[in-house]
Write an enzyme that holds these catalytic residues in place. Structure first.
Site, PDB file in Angstrom:
ATOM      1  N   GLY A  14      28.292 -17.844 -43.904  1.00  0.00           N
ATOM      2  CA  GLY A  14      29.133 -19.104 -43.698  1.00  0.00           C
ATOM      3  C   GLY A  14      30.537 -18.969 -43.434  1.00  0.00           C
ATOM      4  O   GLY A  14      31.416 -19.566 -43.731  1.00  0.00           O
ATOM      5  N   ARG A  17      34.167 -21.236 -40.824  1.00  0.00           N
ATOM      6  CA  ARG A  17      35.104 -22.391 -41.264  1.00  0.00           C
ATOM      7  C   ARG A  17      35.522 -22.276 -42.653  1.00  0.00           C
ATOM      8  O   ARG A  17      35.086 -21.528 -43.592  1.00  0.00           O
ATOM      9  CB  ARG A  17      34.410 -23.844 -40.786  1.00  0.00           C
ATOM     10  CG  ARG A  17      33.288 -24.103 -41.651  1.00  0.00           C
ATOM     11  CD  ARG A  17      32.732 -25.386 -41.133  1.00  0.00           C
ATOM     12  NE  ARG A  17      31.561 -25.750 -41.665  1.00  0.00           N
ATOM     13  CZ  ARG A  17      31.225 -26.434 -42.797  1.00  0.00           C
ATOM     14  NH1 ARG A  17      32.421 -26.934 -43.451  1.00  0.00           N
ATOM     15  NH2 ARG A  17      30.116 -26.744 -43.301  1.00  0.00           N
ATOM     16  N   ASP A  65      19.943 -18.863 -40.410  1.00  0.00           N
ATOM     17  CA  ASP A  65      19.907 -19.804 -41.675  1.00  0.00           C
ATOM     18  C   ASP A  65      19.592 -19.002 -42.778  1.00  0.00           C
ATOM     19  O   ASP A  65      18.325 -18.319 -42.981  1.00  0.00           O
ATOM     20  CB  ASP A  65      18.658 -20.774 -41.183  1.00  0.00           C
ATOM     21  CG  ASP A  65      18.359 -21.687 -42.509  1.00  0.00           C
ATOM     22  OD1 ASP A  65      18.796 -21.510 -43.549  1.00  0.00           O
ATOM     23  OD2 ASP A  65      17.423 -22.729 -42.295  1.00  0.00           O
ATOM     24  N   VAL A  66      20.635 -18.857 -43.693  1.00  0.00           N
ATOM     25  CA  VAL A  66      20.380 -17.711 -44.778  1.00  0.00           C
ATOM     26  C   VAL A  66      19.411 -18.263 -45.934  1.00  0.00           C
ATOM     27  O   VAL A  66      19.345 -17.716 -46.801  1.00  0.00           O
ATOM     28  CB  VAL A  66      21.821 -17.397 -45.293  1.00  0.00           C
ATOM     29  CG1 VAL A  66      22.427 -16.700 -44.174  1.00  0.00           C
ATOM     30  CG2 VAL A  66      22.566 -18.681 -45.717  1.00  0.00           C
ATOM     31  N   SER A 144      31.708 -21.622 -58.215  1.00  0.00           N
ATOM     32  CA  SER A 144      32.380 -22.594 -58.196  1.00  0.00           C
ATOM     33  C   SER A 144      32.903 -23.238 -59.741  1.00  0.00           C
ATOM     34  O   SER A 144      32.364 -22.786 -60.551  1.00  0.00           O
ATOM     35  CB  SER A 144      31.513 -24.028 -57.860  1.00  0.00           C
ATOM     36  OG  SER A 144      32.444 -25.365 -57.917  1.00  0.00           O
ATOM     37  N   TYR A 158      24.272 -28.975 -57.415  1.00  0.00           N
ATOM     38  CA  TYR A 158      25.392 -28.139 -56.892  1.00  0.00           C
ATOM     39  C   TYR A 158      25.858 -27.501 -58.149  1.00  0.00           C
ATOM     40  O   TYR A 158      25.927 -26.176 -58.110  1.00  0.00           O
ATOM     41  CB  TYR A 158      26.526 -28.995 -56.275  1.00  0.00           C
ATOM     42  CG  TYR A 158      27.602 -28.029 -55.822  1.00  0.00           C
ATOM     43  CD1 TYR A 158      27.637 -27.283 -54.652  1.00  0.00           C
ATOM     44  CD2 TYR A 158      28.822 -27.704 -56.421  1.00  0.00           C
ATOM     45  CE1 TYR A 158      28.549 -26.622 -54.097  1.00  0.00           C
ATOM     46  CE2 TYR A 158      29.762 -27.126 -56.168  1.00  0.00           C
ATOM     47  CZ  TYR A 158      29.514 -26.337 -54.878  1.00  0.00           C
ATOM     48  OH  TYR A 158      30.739 -25.646 -54.443  1.00  0.00           O
ATOM     49  N   LYS A 162      25.512 -23.314 -58.567  1.00  0.00           N
ATOM     50  CA  LYS A 162      26.335 -22.553 -58.864  1.00  0.00           C
ATOM     51  C   LYS A 162      26.558 -21.716 -60.131  1.00  0.00           C
ATOM     52  O   LYS A 162      26.855 -20.484 -60.325  1.00  0.00           O
ATOM     53  CB  LYS A 162      27.870 -23.040 -58.734  1.00  0.00           C
ATOM     54  CG  LYS A 162      28.003 -23.708 -57.209  1.00  0.00           C
ATOM     55  CD  LYS A 162      27.953 -22.261 -56.113  1.00  0.00           C
ATOM     56  CE  LYS A 162      28.446 -22.751 -54.679  1.00  0.00           C
ATOM     57  NZ  LYS A 162      28.566 -21.491 -53.848  1.00  0.00           N
ATOM     58  N   ILE A 191      39.913 -26.899 -53.925  1.00  0.00           N
ATOM     59  CA  ILE A 191      40.343 -26.214 -52.334  1.00  0.00           C
ATOM     60  C   ILE A 191      40.486 -27.332 -51.428  1.00  0.00           C
ATOM     61  O   ILE A 191      39.409 -28.089 -51.048  1.00  0.00           O
ATOM     62  CB  ILE A 191      39.611 -24.932 -52.231  1.00  0.00           C
ATOM     63  CG1 ILE A 191      39.416 -24.118 -53.490  1.00  0.00           C
ATOM     64  CG2 ILE A 191      40.315 -24.313 -51.028  1.00  0.00           C
ATOM     65  CD1 ILE A 191      40.632 -23.632 -53.992  1.00  0.00           C
TER      66      ILE A 191
END
Length: 252
Positions: A14, A17, A65-66, A144, A158, A162, A191
């Site tokens: 990733g 960006r 695609d990981v 995160s 999510y 994480k 962030i």
């Protein structure tokens, strides 16, 4: 403090960006040759590689695609052919929220997709990278703040994924110490990225930023600098740790 990465090869998933891009910049600035993995952000990845090259560094972009083992294996094969056959630094940065959904709004497919991009990807890429990693290598995973506090509204999946990254980091650190490979984690808070541009209302961002000890959102470079530190010999006695990059919003 020795943060020189000259002669080292890094892979950043990733990496095209936002935080991933700045991690690529930080590693390249320290002297590493960087494999920039991307999935859908080809233009951004190409721009990232071009900026590294314009500064005298070395980087290549590889689409993969990981969340898919075959793609991950191809990513490692192509990357190693480009940069000499061995890997010193792996940064598992790929991930995302996908959407804000409460528990009663999620279906199995959504849950599986979030787990795949945030947690399964760490497993697949780390496993595929191991045969190429030298003793003295480092792995840095991106978790995160959500792993610590459960995340904001609609981010149960999510936050759970994480949290898995945090636990996996500790387990990997213990297991891979026999190979002289260190594994650490970085856990960003709020962030300034397209993640929050997409999923977090401005009023919520301002409120959360105001609660930090430093009174602002973080920048991708703030995270990237910590990743570069953990990838270098400057952190040689740091292992199995999570560094919280949240401006003092949450203390562990």
């Amino acid at each position: 403090m020795n943060t020189d990465l000259s002669g080292k090869v890094a892979l950043v998933t990733g990496g095209g960006r936002d935080i991933g891009r700045w991690i690529v910049y930080a590693l390249a600035k320290a002297g590493a040759s960087v494999i920039v993995n991307y999935h859908s952000s080809k233009n951004a990845a190409d721009e990232t590689v071009a900026k590294v090259a314009s500064s005298g560094g070395r980087a290549i972009a590889i689409k993969a695609d990981v969340t898919q083992a075959a793609d991950v294996n191809r990513l490692l094969t192509e990357g190693m052919k480009a940069f000499g056959g061995s890997l010193d630094i792996l940064v598992n940065n790929a991930g995302g929220l996908l959407a804000r959904k409460k528990l009663d709004e999620m279906d199995e497919a959504f849950w599986d997709a979030v787990m795949a991009v945030n947690l399964k990807s760490v497993f697949l890429v780390s496993q595929a990278a191991l045969p190429y990693m030298k003793p003295g290598g480092t792995i840095v995973n991106l978790a995160s703040l959500a792993a610590r506090d459960g995340g904001g509204g609609g981010s149960i999946a999510y936050a759970t994924s994480k949290g898995g990254v945090l636990t996996m980091t500790r387990g990997m650190a213990k297991e891979l110490s026999a190979r002289n490979i260190r594994v650490n984690c970085v856990s960003p808070g709020l962030i300034n990225t397209t993640f929050h541009d997409t999923f977090t209302p401005d009023n919520v961002r301002k409120m959360v930023a105001g609660k930090t000890a430093v009174g602002r959102e973080g920048e991708s470079e703030d995270v990237a600098n910590i990743v570069a530190f953990l990838a270098s010999d400057a952190s040689a006695y740091v292992n199995g740790e999570s560094v919280e990059v949240n401006g003092g919003l949450y203390f562990v």
